[in-house]
Design an enzyme around this catalytic site. Structure first.
Site, short mmCIF file in Angstrom:
data_model
loop_
_atom_site.label_atom_id
_atom_site.label_comp_id
_atom_site.label_asym_id
_atom_site.label_seq_id
_atom_site.Cartn_x
_atom_site.Cartn_y
_atom_site.Cartn_z
N THR A 12 0.84 -1.19 0.00
CA THR A 12 0.00 0.00 0.00
C THR A 12 0.87 1.24 0.00
OG1 THR A 12 -1.78 1.18 1.11
CG2 THR A 12 -0.15 0.18 2.53
N HIS A 70 -10.54 -3.50 13.93
CA HIS A 70 -10.43 -4.56 12.92
C HIS A 70 -8.99 -4.74 12.45
CE1 HIS A 70 -11.31 -0.52 11.68
NE2 HIS A 70 -10.83 -0.73 10.47
N ASP A 117 -7.27 -5.69 3.17
CA ASP A 117 -8.44 -5.04 2.60
C ASP A 117 -9.48 -4.95 3.69
OD1 ASP A 117 -9.55 -3.75 0.39
OD2 ASP A 117 -10.82 -5.45 -0.08
N TYR A 138 -14.50 6.25 7.63
CA TYR A 138 -15.79 6.32 8.33
C TYR A 138 -15.62 6.52 9.84
CZ TYR A 138 -17.51 4.34 3.92
OH TYR A 138 -17.82 4.13 2.61
N ASP A 139 -14.41 6.78 10.31
CA ASP A 139 -14.17 6.88 11.76
C ASP A 139 -15.14 7.81 12.50
OD1 ASP A 139 -12.17 5.04 11.84
OD2 ASP A 139 -10.51 6.46 11.95
#
Ligand code: IMP
Length: 191
Positions: free
Chosen positions: A8, A177, A69, A151-152
């Protein structure tokens, strides 16, 4: 020291993962390798995408590597945006666009349960290993906090009174996660 390529160039992700790994493992980025390729990520599962990205690096450089991912799975939306979380509001959309669409779609919904799920695919000497991390929570009705990314601001982890965007990186990593998936990866790397 063991060295792994992380597939990444997302600096948030490198920062978070290096933070959890500490000085136990040396992480090299694609930039360090001089790789400017747009790595394909067109599978329809998190597992498929993680594997596709890690395979690409292994096939091209024969270097031990891992890719992850992540998706936000919202129950009231039948698991969407899931694997399409980055492009939920359209190609080239911003984090804010995604949050706006999510809050709109969630308008009036009483079941606000959701989870972030991360899958990491590690390739060591050509062999594949998968690690999964999940964080259960709820989608808030408005934004809270300024930290983090994605989306935090609208994700409140179960059992906590603040959103991911109100937590320190340390707090988030302990329960997130990606933090949990990374802990499984580290356990494997230190074996
Ligand atoms: P990726 O697979 O890690 O690139 O994640 C896909 C999308 O999910 C990102 O573009 C973000 O919108 C979202 N996402 C991933 N991880 C997080 C997180 O820790 N917090 C909030 N959003 C996230």
């Amino acid at each position: 020291m063991k060295e792994y390529v992380i597939a990444t160039n997302n600096k948030h992700k490198v920062e978070e993962i290096q933070h959890v790994l500490g000085d136990k493992v040396n992480i090299i980025t694609l930039r360090d390798l001089g790789c400017k390729d747009e790595i394909p990520e067109d599978q329809d599962t998190l597992e498929g995408n993680a594997r596709q990205k890690a395979r690409y690096i292994w096939d091209k450089f024969q270097k031990n590597c891992f890719a992850d991912d992540t998706g936000l799975e919202v129950d009231a939306l039948g698991g969407r945006p899931g694997v399409y979380s980055a492009r939920y509001a359209g190609e080239r959309c911003s984090f804010d666009d995604n949050i706006d669409l999510l809050l709109e779609e969630m308008g009036g919904k009483t079941n606000r349960n959701a989870r972030f799920r991360t899958v990491i695919c590690l390739i060591e000497e050509g062999k594949e290993f998968f690690f999964e991390g999940k964080c259960e929570g709820t989608i808030t009705t408005e934004r809270y906090g300024k930290k983090g990314f994605g989306y935090d601001p609208v994700f409140m982890p179960k059992g906590y009174g603040e959103s991911f965007a109100e937590m320190s990186l340390d707090e988030k990593n302990k329960i997130s996660h990606r933090g949990l998936a990374t802990q499984k990866l580290i356990k494997h790397l230190l074996k």
